[in-house]
Design a protein around this motif. Structure first.
Motif, PDB file in Angstrom:
ATOM      1  N   ARG A  38       4.313  35.513 -25.930  1.00 47.40           N
ATOM      2  CA  ARG A  38       4.936  35.752 -24.621  1.00 47.40           C
ATOM      3  C   ARG A  38       4.384  34.790 -23.579  1.00 47.40           C
ATOM      4  O   ARG A  38       3.442  34.039 -23.858  1.00 47.40           O
ATOM      5  CB  ARG A  38       4.656  37.201 -24.160  1.00 47.40           C
ATOM      6  CG  ARG A  38       4.935  38.271 -25.185  1.00 47.40           C
ATOM      7  CD  ARG A  38       6.410  38.341 -25.578  1.00 47.40           C
ATOM      8  NE  ARG A  38       7.235  38.883 -24.521  1.00 47.40           N
ATOM      9  CZ  ARG A  38       7.514  40.173 -24.375  1.00 47.40           C
ATOM     10  NH1 ARG A  38       7.022  41.049 -25.234  1.00 47.40           N
ATOM     11  NH2 ARG A  38       8.297  40.595 -23.395  1.00 47.40           N
ATOM     12  N   THR A  39       4.958  34.829 -22.369  1.00 41.40           N
ATOM     13  CA  THR A  39       4.472  33.974 -21.282  1.00 41.40           C
ATOM     14  C   THR A  39       4.242  34.832 -20.032  1.00 41.40           C
ATOM     15  O   THR A  39       4.690  35.988 -19.975  1.00 41.40           O
ATOM     16  CB  THR A  39       5.488  32.875 -20.910  1.00 41.40           C
ATOM     17  OG1 THR A  39       6.609  33.522 -20.280  1.00 41.40           O
ATOM     18  CG2 THR A  39       5.953  32.085 -22.117  1.00 41.40           C
ATOM     19  N   ILE A  40       3.600  34.240 -19.043  1.00 35.34           N
ATOM     20  CA  ILE A  40       3.350  34.929 -17.764  1.00 35.34           C
ATOM     21  C   ILE A  40       4.667  35.455 -17.180  1.00 35.34           C
ATOM     22  O   ILE A  40       4.728  36.556 -16.639  1.00 35.34           O
ATOM     23  CB  ILE A  40       2.714  33.927 -16.750  1.00 35.34           C
ATOM     24  CG1 ILE A  40       1.382  33.381 -17.273  1.00 35.34           C
ATOM     25  CG2 ILE A  40       2.604  34.529 -15.350  1.00 35.34           C
ATOM     26  CD1 ILE A  40       0.210  34.295 -17.204  1.00 35.34           C
ATOM     27  N   ALA A  41       5.742  34.644 -17.337  1.00 35.34           N
ATOM     28  CA  ALA A  41       7.029  34.977 -16.709  1.00 35.34           C
ATOM     29  C   ALA A  41       7.716  36.174 -17.370  1.00 35.34           C
ATOM     30  O   ALA A  41       8.672  36.723 -16.820  1.00 35.34           O
ATOM     31  CB  ALA A  41       7.950  33.761 -16.751  1.00 35.34           C
ATOM     32  N   ASP A  42       7.213  36.602 -18.531  1.00 39.37           N
ATOM     33  CA  ASP A  42       7.872  37.708 -19.235  1.00 39.37           C
ATOM     34  C   ASP A  42       7.532  39.077 -18.650  1.00 39.37           C
ATOM     35  O   ASP A  42       8.106  40.078 -19.067  1.00 39.37           O
ATOM     36  CB  ASP A  42       7.456  37.731 -20.722  1.00 39.37           C
ATOM     37  CG  ASP A  42       8.018  36.545 -21.481  1.00 39.37           C
ATOM     38  OD1 ASP A  42       9.019  35.992 -21.004  1.00 39.37           O
ATOM     39  OD2 ASP A  42       7.446  36.177 -22.523  1.00 39.37           O
ATOM     40  N   PHE A  43       6.529  39.141 -17.733  1.00 44.14           N
ATOM     41  CA  PHE A  43       5.988  40.457 -17.377  1.00 44.14           C
ATOM     42  C   PHE A  43       6.059  40.810 -15.888  1.00 44.14           C
ATOM     43  O   PHE A  43       6.153  39.945 -15.034  1.00 44.14           O
ATOM     44  CB  PHE A  43       4.516  40.531 -17.822  1.00 44.14           C
ATOM     45  CG  PHE A  43       4.341  40.460 -19.317  1.00 44.14           C
ATOM     46  CD1 PHE A  43       4.926  41.407 -20.140  1.00 44.14           C
ATOM     47  CD2 PHE A  43       3.599  39.438 -19.894  1.00 44.14           C
ATOM     48  CE1 PHE A  43       4.759  41.346 -21.522  1.00 44.14           C
ATOM     49  CE2 PHE A  43       3.431  39.369 -21.271  1.00 44.14           C
ATOM     50  CZ  PHE A  43       4.015  40.326 -22.088  1.00 44.14           C
ATOM     51  N   ARG A  44       5.940  42.152 -15.664  1.00 41.60           N
ATOM     52  CA  ARG A  44       5.840  42.689 -14.289  1.00 41.60           C
ATOM     53  C   ARG A  44       4.385  43.117 -14.056  1.00 41.60           C
ATOM     54  O   ARG A  44       3.772  43.744 -14.924  1.00 41.60           O
ATOM     55  CB  ARG A  44       6.751  43.915 -14.119  1.00 41.60           C
ATOM     56  CG  ARG A  44       8.228  43.622 -14.311  1.00 41.60           C
ATOM     57  CD  ARG A  44       8.989  44.919 -14.571  1.00 41.60           C
ATOM     58  NE  ARG A  44       8.441  45.618 -15.728  1.00 41.60           N
ATOM     59  CZ  ARG A  44       8.533  46.932 -15.946  1.00 41.60           C
ATOM     60  NH1 ARG A  44       9.173  47.690 -15.103  1.00 41.60           N
ATOM     61  NH2 ARG A  44       7.997  47.493 -17.019  1.00 41.60           N
ATOM     62  N   GLY A  61       6.209  32.475 -12.370  1.00 36.54           N
ATOM     63  CA  GLY A  61       7.398  33.240 -12.739  1.00 36.54           C
ATOM     64  C   GLY A  61       7.150  34.713 -13.010  1.00 36.54           C
ATOM     65  O   GLY A  61       8.073  35.454 -13.346  1.00 36.54           O
ATOM     66  N   GLY A  62       5.885  35.171 -12.888  1.00 42.21           N
ATOM     67  CA  GLY A  62       5.592  36.600 -13.059  1.00 42.21           C
ATOM     68  C   GLY A  62       6.182  37.391 -11.890  1.00 42.21           C
ATOM     69  O   GLY A  62       6.263  36.887 -10.775  1.00 42.21           O
TER      70      GLY A  62
END
Ligand code: NAD
Length: 409
Positions: free
Chosen positions: A202-208, A229-230
Motif C-alpha cells: 500500500r501507499t500513504i495515499a491509500d489511507f485515512r 495524498g493521505g
C-alpha cells in the motif's frame, strides 16, 4: 500505569526473547547516573521561587547520552527515568552512536517571563555543566523548551568549557542548528509509515488518518501525509477536536491554528469532543500529544488498523495486548518517532565538522536511516516472531548488550 512500569514491562518481554539473565536485565534498566538539583529563581518582582531540576543519564555504552529537557509542572523522576531509558532503546533501534538521557525542571514555563526562563535555564546549566558535553550527554528541546532554551544552555556552557555548539541540539540555525530539525519527527513518521505500507503493498495515499495533537509532531505529520495524498479525517489538540470524513484541508487548518492557536472552531470541519479522537473512524491513528493515552480501555474503542506512534510511550503494555488481539499493527515510538533524534544527530555531526548541510541532504539521510532501521526491525520481528514493539526492544537490547560486552565490565 506509571511510565517506568510500562517501559520495564516492554523491556522484560523482549529480554525473555533475547534470553538475557536477570542480573544483566537489572543492569540494563538501572540508570547510569541520576542528577537532582535545587534551583532558586529570583522572580521579576523580587520574590523567590524554588524548583527541582533533573537529569537522568541512562546508558552510555554505545556513545554519549542523548535526550530532551522538559519544562512542565508535572515533571517527576519516574517519568524522566522512563523517558531516559526509552532514549537508549530509540537511539539503538535507529543505530545512532548514542545512549539515552532525559531531563526536566518541574516549572510551568507559561507562568514565567522570558527573563525568568533564561535565569532558570542558566542556573540549571551551571549546576549540571560538569555532567553534560558533546562527548558525554547532549540535551535537546522537549515539552516546554525550544531553540531559545538551547541557545541559553550553549552560552552558559561556553563560560565553563569554551564554545562547543555540539553540547545541545535543537539550537537556532544561527547558532549551529540543523536545517530540517523542525520537521524531522513528522518526516520520520512519514518515512516509517511509507516503509510499513510498502511491505503491505500500500501507499500513504491509500489511507485515512486521525491525529491526536497538533503541535510540532502532529502538525508536521499532518502536513507531510496530506502532501503525499493521505486523507486527514480528524485532528485534536488540548482544546478539542475537529473532523471531516472527506479530508481536512491541512494548509488551511495550519493557517487557522497560526491565527487562533487551536484547531477548534476551524470552519472546514465539524467539531467533536477531544476524547472522541482515538475512537474515530480512520485507518491510521497517530497519537502525537501525550504519553499513556492508549490504555486497555481506550484500545478497545480504536477502529484504526494501524497506529503510528508520534508521542513517546502513548500506549501501555495492557493496551498492546488488546491491540494485538484486534490485529492492529503498531509502529512503536522507539522506531516511528526517531526522526527527531536522528536529525539531532545530524546537527551534532555538523557541529563537530563545522560543515553544514542543505535541507535536501538532511531529508535524504533521514530517509536512509529510517529505511535501514525498518529493515532491521522487520528482520527482528521475523526472528523473534513477535510484534514490532517487542522486536524494537529486542533489536535495541542486542545492540546495547553487544557494546557493553565489547567494552568489558
Ligand atoms: P508540542 O508541545 O509542540 O505539541 C503538543 C500538542 O499536543 C499540542 O497541539 C497540544 O495542544 C496537544 N495536546 C496536549 N494535551 C492534549 C490532550 N489532552 N489531547 C489532545 N491533544 C493534546 O509537542 P511535540 O513536540 O509535538 O511533542 C508531542 C509528543 O511527541 C510528545 O509526547 C513528545 O515527547 C513526542 N516527541 C516529540 C519529538 C519532537 O521532535 N518534538 C520527538 C519525539 C517524540
Amino acid at each position: 500505569m506509571k511510565a517506568t512500569e510500562a517501559t520495564n514491562r516492554n523491556f522484560a518481554r523482549a529480554a525473555r526473547l533475547v534470553g538475557i539473565d536477570e542480573t544483566t536485565e537489572r543492569q540494563l534498566v538501572t540508570p547510569y547516573r541520576e542528577i537532582k538539583v535545587e534551583l532558586t529563581l529570583v522572580r521579576d518582582d523580587g520574590s523567590l521561587a524554588t524548583y527541582t531540576g533533573f537529569r537522568v543519564q541512562h546508558d552510555n555504552s554505545r556513545g554519549p547520552m542523548k535526550g530532551g529537557i522538559r519544562y512542565h509542572p508535572e515533571v517527576d523522576p519516574d517519568e524522566v527515568n522512563a523517558l531516559a531509558s526509552l532514549m537508549t532503546w530509540k537511539t539503538a533501534v535507529v543505530n545512532l552512536p548514542y545512549g539515552g538521557g532525559k531531563g526536566g525542571i518541574n516549572c510551568d514555563p507559561r507562568r514565567l517571563s522570558a527573563a525568568e526562563l533564561q535565569r532558570l535555564t542558566r542556573q540549571f546549566t551551571e549546576k549540571i555543566h560538569d555532567c553534560i558535553g558533546p562527548q558525554v550527554d547532549i540535551p535537546a528541546p522537549d515539552m516546554g523548551t525550544n531553540a531559545q532554551t538551547m541557545a541559553w544552555i550553549v552560552d552558559e556552557y561556553a563560560k565553563f568549557h569554551g564554545w562547543q555548539p555540539g553540547v545541545v541540539t535543537g539550537k537556532p540555525i544561527e547558532l549551529g542548528g540543523s536545517l530540517g530539525r523542525d520537521a524531522a519527527t513528522g518526516r520520520g513518521l512519514l518515512f516509517a509509515a511509507e516503509c510499513a505500507f510498502e511491505d503491505a503493498g500500500r501507499t500513504i495515499a491509500d489511507f485515512r488518518y486521525a491525529i491526536q495533537g497538533f503541535g510540532n509532531v502532529g502538525s508536521w505529520a499532518a502536513r507531510l501525509l496530506h502532501e503525499r495524498g493521505g486523507k486527514i479525517v480528524a485532528v485534536s489538540d488540548v482544546d478539542g477536536a475537529v473532523r471531516n470524513p472527506d479530508g481536512i484541508d491541512v494548509p488551511a487548518l495550519q493557517a487557522w491554528v497560526k491565527a487562533h492557536r487551536t484547531v477548534t472552531g476551524f470552519p472546514g470541519a465539524e467539531a467533536m469532543p477531544g476524547e472522541a479522537l482515538l475512537a474515530t473512524e480512520c485507518d491510521v491513528l497517530v497519537p502525537a500529544a501525550l504519553g499513556g493515552v492508549i490504555t486497555k480501555h481506550t484500545a478497545a474503542e480504536i477502529r484504526a488498523r494501524w497506529i503510528l506512534e508520534g508521542a513517546n510511550h502513548p500506549s501501555d503494555p495492557d493496551a498492546d495486548e488488546v491491540l494485538e488481539k484486534k490485529g492492529i499493527t503498531v509502529l512503536p515510538d522507539i522506531y516511528a518517532n526517531a526522526g527527531g533524534v536522528t536529525v539531532s544527530y545530524f546537527e551534532w555531526v555538523q557541529n563537530i565538522q563545522q560543515f553544514y548541510w542543505d535541507e535536501d541532504k538532511v531529508e535524504a539521510e533521514l530517509r536512509r536511516v529510517m529505511r535501514k532501521a525498518w529493515a532491521d526491525l522487520r528482520a527482528a520481528a521475523r526472528q523473534y516472531a513477535c510484534p514490532l514493539r517487542t522486536a524494537a526492544f529486542a533489536l535495541a537490547m542486542s545492540r546495547v548488550l553487544r557494546a557493553t560486552a565489547l567494552r568489558g565490565v
